[in-house]
Design a protein around this motif. Structure first.
Motif, PDB file in Angstrom:
ATOM      1  N   ASP A   9      -0.138  40.245   7.182  1.00 27.12           N
ATOM      2  CA  ASP A   9      -0.455  41.590   8.009  1.00 27.12           C
ATOM      3  C   ASP A   9      -2.272  41.597   7.231  1.00 27.12           C
ATOM      4  OD1 ASP A   9      -1.151  44.349   8.496  1.00 27.12           O
ATOM      5  OD2 ASP A   9      -0.148  43.637   9.668  1.00 27.12           O
ATOM      6  N   PRO A  10      -2.964  42.049   8.035  1.00 26.05           N
ATOM      7  CA  PRO A  10      -4.322  42.432   7.033  1.00 26.05           C
ATOM      8  C   PRO A  10      -4.107  43.691   6.743  1.00 26.05           C
ATOM      9  CG  PRO A  10      -4.579  41.814   9.656  1.00 26.05           C
ATOM     10  CD  PRO A  10      -3.048  41.836   9.226  1.00 26.05           C
ATOM     11  N   SER A  11      -3.985  44.901   7.133  1.00 23.85           N
ATOM     12  CA  SER A  11      -3.027  45.781   6.157  1.00 23.85           C
ATOM     13  C   SER A  11      -3.428  45.708   4.890  1.00 23.85           C
ATOM     14  CB  SER A  11      -2.807  46.792   6.660  1.00 23.85           C
ATOM     15  OG  SER A  11      -1.193  46.683   7.345  1.00 23.85           O
ATOM     16  N   VAL A  12      -1.933  44.594   4.220  1.00 21.66           N
ATOM     17  CA  VAL A  12      -1.718  44.730   2.747  1.00 21.66           C
ATOM     18  C   VAL A  12      -1.732  43.111   2.665  1.00 21.66           C
ATOM     19  CG1 VAL A  12      -0.059  46.557   3.398  1.00 21.66           C
ATOM     20  CG2 VAL A  12       0.713  44.120   4.330  1.00 21.66           C
ATOM     21  N   LYS A  13      -2.881  42.274   3.538  1.00 23.77           N
ATOM     22  CA  LYS A  13      -2.420  40.904   2.992  1.00 23.77           C
ATOM     23  C   LYS A  13      -3.674  41.558   1.678  1.00 23.77           C
ATOM     24  CE  LYS A  13      -4.493  36.517   4.424  1.00 23.77           C
ATOM     25  NZ  LYS A  13      -5.316  36.039   5.774  1.00 23.77           N
TER      26      LYS A  13
ATOM     27  N   PRO B  25     -10.256  55.953   3.487  1.00 23.59           N
ATOM     28  CA  PRO B  25      -8.243  55.607   2.867  1.00 23.59           C
ATOM     29  C   PRO B  25      -8.274  54.221   3.362  1.00 23.59           C
ATOM     30  CG  PRO B  25      -8.680  56.810   4.312  1.00 23.59           C
ATOM     31  CD  PRO B  25     -10.405  56.886   3.900  1.00 23.59           C
ATOM     32  N   VAL B  26      -6.934  53.451   3.474  1.00 21.20           N
ATOM     33  CA  VAL B  26      -6.389  52.292   3.231  1.00 21.20           C
ATOM     34  C   VAL B  26      -5.401  52.516   4.856  1.00 21.20           C
ATOM     35  CG1 VAL B  26      -4.671  50.138   3.636  1.00 21.20           C
ATOM     36  CG2 VAL B  26      -6.426  51.512   1.028  1.00 21.20           C
TER      37      VAL B  26
ATOM     38  N   LYS C 187      -6.010  60.814  -1.503  1.00 16.34           N
ATOM     39  CA  LYS C 187      -7.299  59.904  -0.263  1.00 16.34           C
ATOM     40  C   LYS C 187      -7.362  58.582  -0.045  1.00 16.34           C
ATOM     41  CE  LYS C 187      -7.469  64.914   0.637  1.00 16.34           C
ATOM     42  NZ  LYS C 187      -6.752  65.495   2.123  1.00 16.34           N
ATOM     43  N   LEU C 188      -6.302  58.156  -1.161  1.00 16.00           N
ATOM     44  CA  LEU C 188      -6.793  56.414  -0.785  1.00 16.00           C
ATOM     45  C   LEU C 188      -5.919  55.683  -0.146  1.00 16.00           C
ATOM     46  CD1 LEU C 188      -6.295  55.606  -5.125  1.00 16.00           C
ATOM     47  CD2 LEU C 188      -8.520  55.949  -3.630  1.00 16.00           C
ATOM     48  N   PHE C 189      -5.310  56.554   0.882  1.00  9.47           N
ATOM     49  CA  PHE C 189      -4.717  55.803   1.747  1.00  9.47           C
ATOM     50  C   PHE C 189      -4.506  57.012   2.934  1.00  9.47           C
ATOM     51  CE2 PHE C 189      -2.805  53.780  -1.191  1.00  9.47           C
ATOM     52  CZ  PHE C 189      -2.693  52.549  -1.666  1.00  9.47           C
ATOM     53  N   ASP C 190      -4.524  56.631   3.796  1.00  9.83           N
ATOM     54  CA  ASP C 190      -3.714  57.181   5.729  1.00  9.83           C
ATOM     55  C   ASP C 190      -2.713  56.534   5.775  1.00  9.83           C
ATOM     56  OD1 ASP C 190      -3.188  58.470   8.018  1.00  9.83           O
ATOM     57  OD2 ASP C 190      -5.584  57.779   8.485  1.00  9.83           O
ATOM     58  N   VAL C 191      -1.382  57.253   5.537  1.00  8.95           N
ATOM     59  CA  VAL C 191      -0.365  56.968   6.095  1.00  8.95           C
ATOM     60  C   VAL C 191       0.519  57.644   6.622  1.00  8.95           C
ATOM     61  CG1 VAL C 191       1.866  56.419   5.031  1.00  8.95           C
ATOM     62  CG2 VAL C 191      -0.214  55.383   3.661  1.00  8.95           C
ATOM     63  N   SER C 192       1.265  56.902   7.626  1.00  8.48           N
ATOM     64  CA  SER C 192       1.818  57.656   8.359  1.00  8.48           C
ATOM     65  C   SER C 192       2.998  56.719   8.574  1.00  8.48           C
ATOM     66  CB  SER C 192       1.857  57.577  10.406  1.00  8.48           C
ATOM     67  OG  SER C 192       1.310  56.071  10.650  1.00  8.48           O
ATOM     68  N   ILE C 193       4.299  57.989   9.597  1.00 12.12           N
ATOM     69  CA  ILE C 193       5.642  56.891   9.286  1.00 12.12           C
ATOM     70  C   ILE C 193       6.772  56.903  10.406  1.00 12.12           C
ATOM     71  CG2 ILE C 193       6.284  57.741   6.752  1.00 12.12           C
ATOM     72  CD1 ILE C 193       7.843  59.928   7.700  1.00 12.12           C
ATOM     73  N   GLN C 194       7.525  55.906  10.476  1.00  9.96           N
ATOM     74  CA  GLN C 194       8.407  55.911  11.688  1.00  9.96           C
ATOM     75  C   GLN C 194       9.384  55.314  11.585  1.00  9.96           C
ATOM     76  OE1 GLN C 194       6.277  53.579  14.983  1.00  9.96           O
ATOM     77  NE2 GLN C 194       7.625  53.172  15.821  1.00  9.96           N
ATOM     78  N   GLY C 195      10.540  55.703  11.973  1.00 14.12           N
ATOM     79  CA  GLY C 195      12.131  56.027  12.496  1.00 14.12           C
ATOM     80  C   GLY C 195      12.827  54.721  13.562  1.00 14.12           C
ATOM     81  N   THR C 196      13.351  53.828  13.066  1.00 12.14           N
ATOM     82  CA  THR C 196      13.790  53.306  13.761  1.00 12.14           C
ATOM     83  C   THR C 196      15.448  52.764  13.958  1.00 12.14           C
ATOM     84  OG1 THR C 196      11.967  52.444  14.572  1.00 12.14           O
ATOM     85  CG2 THR C 196      13.559  50.785  15.231  1.00 12.14           C
ATOM     86  N   GLU C 197      15.951  52.748  14.600  1.00 11.46           N
ATOM     87  CA  GLU C 197      17.391  52.685  14.859  1.00 11.46           C
ATOM     88  C   GLU C 197      18.047  50.839  14.386  1.00 11.46           C
ATOM     89  OE1 GLU C 197      20.086  51.118  17.958  1.00 11.46           O
ATOM     90  OE2 GLU C 197      20.478  53.097  17.889  1.00 11.46           O
TER      91      GLU C 197
END
Length: 534
Positions: A298-302, A370-371, A401-411
């Protein structure tokens, strides 16, 4: 695990010292009587991407294995207190060479499947080759992928010829992936859909479903069972609850006799500090770890600098103490501290959590901050603490402020297929070992056919260090390759270990054998339970 020292001394010390809290007296331990009812928050869903959750060729999670352990036999099993595997469906198994490449097993006399059909060496061969032929993307086949050929000598004897030396092979034959199935009940080339299980294990299985979900599994003593396990009851029910709170209420009201996985940190704290009459809390050895995994394409963490910066800034101690309290401790390697061979590779490389170190890593790699990242977690697999854990991770990563993180939960029923497809750049998972050897904390993540279905490849790990570690019959002698493997993980960060935890069970005080109900891999051993007298 160990071949000579076989269960690591650190693990043995834990396994022989369960801790009990609260009140009530131990019962007589006599079997029989009404069914013992056990609660779990594991969800069993058949359909979509997981049509066969209880097929040994597919099942590779603790919940499914908790069903299979009761119903299918394996040639070997790890005894109740841990240690070297001993024969179960086999009467004898041993390596026949010094290199650990040829493993011979002889079946017990009189083995039959639950329908009365005799169990033969051909059934064993069929069952294991079936796993390899189907090669499910769930990762189960990886445990047996080192098998080159299986030679059947007669109805009772067979020899496993391995592609490379593997001193851990007896442990792999102790897992449900190597469960013995009837050729009449299972297709050799495709999975068996739904919730039916047919085997020669200690119990037979009937199920109660609601739509595509299993809500109750009823295990009834198999009168034809011949094996090493000693049953202390005639019937056990396993009931699935939507969450820990509902399971706890069922225990308090007497609807169930025991609640296993997964109790919430709040429930554990409450039962520890304010014991409830007639309920006992048992703390047991646990080798569970939690970690972040990465889709390294994935480009964001490659760029590994992004993953390294996360490793440098995340405060594991705060996560453990703030969310899980005394039930967890920070982890700085894939191999937990209670397993021989553990090193604090991540701490050695990154030290205490530091925004400055993380910023320097990103700056040196030319990463613009921020990433932006989305962290994914499962809402119903590991208990209610998971959502709080990921909220804390988000807040830690965003604070500098180094990252711009969101979270998402899924069954889980949707989460795991999406993770395997590579839909998530960053995702959280837990690992309960198939067996307590350092190999099982490394190979499922770095070897071919790995559990994560990860695109990350370490040639040194796959081609040199993992095979080198498996040559050592004395597992303590395998520390050198495991040191290097842990350092590779800390440098490349294909996974990021967060914490390791204990495991707890709460039961009504007239239930005996509770301290043996969960082994160190968090597998239920329901045959240990009995109803006594309070």
């Amino acid at each position: 695990m160990n071949r000579k020292t076989l269960v690591l001394p650190a693990v043995m010390g834990l396994l022989t010292a369960p801790v009990l809290a609260a009140c009530g007296t131990e019962g007589s331990g006599a079997g029989g009587g009404d069914a013992i009812v056990v609660g779990t928050t594991d969800q069993f869903v058949a359909g979509g991407d997981a049509p066969a959750p209880l097929d040994p060729a597919y099942a590779y999670d603790t919940g499914a294995w908790n069903v299979l352990r009761q119903t299918v036999q394996t040639l070997m099993h790890v005894p109740r207190g841990g240690g070297e595997p001993v024969p179960e469906a086999a009467s004898r198994c041993l390596f026949t060479d010094k290199e650990s490449e040829s493993y011979r097993c002889t079946l017990r006399d009189g083995l039959t499947f639950s329908d009365g059909t005799p169990v033969s060496a051909d059934d064993v061969k069929f069952s294991i080759e079936r796993v390899l032929d189907i090669n499910s993307d769930n990762g189960a086949a990886g445990l047996l992928s080192n098998i080159d050929t299986i030679e059947v000598k007669d109805d009772k004897e067979l020899v496993f010829h391995l592609g490379t030396p593997d001193a851990t092979f007896p442990y792999k034959l102790s897992t449900p992936v190597a469960g013995i199935l009837s050729r009449d009940a299972y297709d050799g080339k495709k999975l068996r859909e739904g919730f039916e299980v047919d085997g020669s294990g200690p119990y037979t299985l009937t199920t109660e479903t609601s739509g595509d979900r299993l809500v109750k599994a009823v295990f009834t003593k198999n009168p034809g069972y011949k094996g090493d396990l000693k049953l202390r009851n005639d019937k056990v029910e396993l009931r699935s609850f939507p969450d820990a709170e509902a399971m706890g209420k069922a225990l308090e009201s007497g609807q169930i006799d025991m609640m296993a996985r997964v109790m919430s940190p709040e429930q554990i704290k409450d039962l520890t500090e304010s014991p409830k009459e007639g309920i006992e809390l048992s703390e047991m050895p646990g080798l569970e770890i939690r970690y972040l995994g990465f889709n390294t394409k994935d480009p964001s963490v490659k760029d590994k600098a992004v993953r390294q910066a996360m490793a440098a800034v995340i405060d594991r101690g705060q996560i453990a103490s703030k969310v899980y309290g005394a039930t967890a401790e920070p982890l700085y390697s894939l191999i937990p501290s209670s397993i021989a061979g553990h090193t604090n590779s991540f701490f050695n490389r990154y030290g205490e959590p530091s925004r400055a170190n993380a910023a320097a890593i990103l700056d040196d790699a030319g990463i613009t901050t921020p990433v932006k990242l989305s962290l994914h977690y499962t809402t119903d697999r590991y208990g209610p603490g998971t959502a709080k854990e990921f909220a804390a991770l988000r807040d830690q990563l965003n604070a500098g402020k180094l990252f711009d993180v969101s979270i998402q939960g899924t069954e889980w029923s949707k989460y795991r297929p999406a993770q395997k497809r590579g839909d998530y750049a960053v995702y959280g998972l837990g690992w309960f070992p198939d067996f307590p050897d350092p190999d099982n904390y490394i190979a499922p993540f770095l070897d071919k056919d790995n559990f994560l279905n990860t695109p990350y490849v370490s040639t040194a790990a796959r081609n040199q260090l993992i095979p080198e570690s498996r040559r050592q019959a004395d597992r303590s002698a395998a520390s050198a390759p495991f040191d290097k493997l842990q350092d590779i993980v800390a440098d490349e960060v294909p996974v990021l270990p967060l914490w390791q935890g204990k495991q707890y069970v709460a039961a009504r005080s007239d239930i005996t054998g509770v301290e043996w109900t969960l082994n160190s891999s968090s597998d239920l051993q329901l045959w240990e339970l009995a109803r006594g007298t309070a």
